[in-house]
Enzyme design. Structure first.
Site, mmCIF file in Angstrom:
data_model
loop_
_atom_site.group_PDB
_atom_site.id
_atom_site.type_symbol
_atom_site.label_atom_id
_atom_site.label_comp_id
_atom_site.label_asym_id
_atom_site.label_seq_id
_atom_site.Cartn_x
_atom_site.Cartn_y
_atom_site.Cartn_z
ATOM 1 N N VAL A 45 0.844 -1.203 0.000
ATOM 2 C CA VAL A 45 0.000 0.000 0.000
ATOM 3 C C VAL A 45 0.878 1.251 0.000
ATOM 4 O O VAL A 45 0.402 2.352 0.238
ATOM 5 C CB VAL A 45 -0.974 0.018 1.199
ATOM 6 C CG1 VAL A 45 -1.961 -1.129 1.109
ATOM 7 C CG2 VAL A 45 -0.229 -0.011 2.526
ATOM 8 N N ALA A 46 2.164 1.067 -0.262
ATOM 9 C CA ALA A 46 3.139 2.155 -0.178
ATOM 10 C C ALA A 46 3.380 2.764 -1.557
ATOM 11 O O ALA A 46 2.635 3.643 -2.000
ATOM 12 C CB ALA A 46 4.436 1.639 0.428
ATOM 13 N N ARG A 47 4.387 2.295 -2.231
ATOM 14 C CA ARG A 47 4.751 2.737 -3.581
ATOM 15 C C ARG A 47 5.141 1.517 -4.393
ATOM 16 O O ARG A 47 5.806 0.600 -3.890
ATOM 17 C CB ARG A 47 5.929 3.727 -3.541
ATOM 18 C CG ARG A 47 5.604 5.042 -2.868
ATOM 19 C CD ARG A 47 4.665 5.866 -3.758
ATOM 20 N NE ARG A 47 4.310 7.132 -3.158
ATOM 21 C CZ ARG A 47 3.104 7.421 -2.696
ATOM 22 N NH1 ARG A 47 2.138 6.541 -2.752
ATOM 23 N NH2 ARG A 47 2.848 8.611 -2.185
ATOM 24 N N GLU A 76 1.446 3.330 -13.143
ATOM 25 C CA GLU A 76 0.061 3.710 -12.878
ATOM 26 C C GLU A 76 -0.407 4.708 -13.923
ATOM 27 O O GLU A 76 0.324 5.635 -14.244
ATOM 28 C CB GLU A 76 -0.055 4.287 -11.473
ATOM 29 C CG GLU A 76 0.212 3.232 -10.425
ATOM 30 C CD GLU A 76 -0.182 3.643 -9.015
ATOM 31 O OE1 GLU A 76 -1.071 4.512 -8.868
ATOM 32 O OE2 GLU A 76 0.385 3.089 -8.080
ATOM 33 N N HIS A 97 -5.341 2.224 -5.878
ATOM 34 C CA HIS A 97 -4.654 3.216 -5.043
ATOM 35 C C HIS A 97 -5.646 4.134 -4.318
ATOM 36 O O HIS A 97 -5.514 5.345 -4.315
ATOM 37 C CB HIS A 97 -3.649 4.024 -5.860
ATOM 38 C CG HIS A 97 -2.587 4.678 -5.018
ATOM 39 N ND1 HIS A 97 -1.823 3.981 -4.112
ATOM 40 C CD2 HIS A 97 -2.176 5.965 -4.929
ATOM 41 C CE1 HIS A 97 -0.986 4.807 -3.510
ATOM 42 N NE2 HIS A 97 -1.181 6.008 -3.982
ATOM 43 N N GLY A 99 -6.776 2.952 -1.122
ATOM 44 C CA GLY A 99 -6.810 2.389 0.213
ATOM 45 C C GLY A 99 -6.827 3.424 1.329
ATOM 46 O O GLY A 99 -7.334 3.179 2.407
#
Length: 134
Positions: A45-47, A76, A97, A99
């Site tokens: 859930v970061a990068r 993305e 993206h 979340g």
């Protein structure tokens, strides 16, 4: 360090990535780390760039990674025809993206924005958590 991560990953069944993308975290989850996994469920859930795409693909193919939850991607928006995007083949959950889009998160972002505006105008200092300084 990457070496420490590779050592402890053998005893991890679920790994949730929540860190910023920095030179130290770029591809932190690479072939060496994934080769030490024993049935890992990876949640990012970061990068996207924290995980090496080729290593992730290989980890899924070999079963070192038994499932993946992705809220971020290497590119993305991600291409739905990308060979790694196969929820029917692998245990995979994909979200676009979003979340962090909750009422509490939006309240926090609004407060942080006001704080940073005041910091720049009143204190003549750079904003905190500035991601793209010129």
């Amino acid at each position: 360090t990457k070496e420490d991560l590779a050592k402890i990953i053998e005893n991890v069944s679920i790994l949730i990535l929540c860190s910023p993308l920095t030179p130290q975290t770029y591809h932190a989850i690479d072939k060496v780390v994934i080769s030490r996994c024993r049935g890992l469920f990876l949640i990012n859930v970061a990068r996207g760039a924290i995980v090496d795409y080729a290593a992730l693909y290989e980890g899924l193919e070999t079963g070192k990674i038994v499932g993946v939850g992705l809220d971020v991607f290497w590119k993305e928006p991600f291409d739905t025809s990308d060979p790694i995007i196969q929820p029917h083949k692998w245990n995979m959950i994909l979200t676009p993206h979003v979340g962090g889009h909750t009422r509490i998160a939006h309240e926090h972002m609004s407060k942080q924005m006001v704080f940073n505006i005041r910091r720049v105008i009143e204190q003549h200092e750079s904003p905190l958590n500035w991601q793209n300084p010129f």
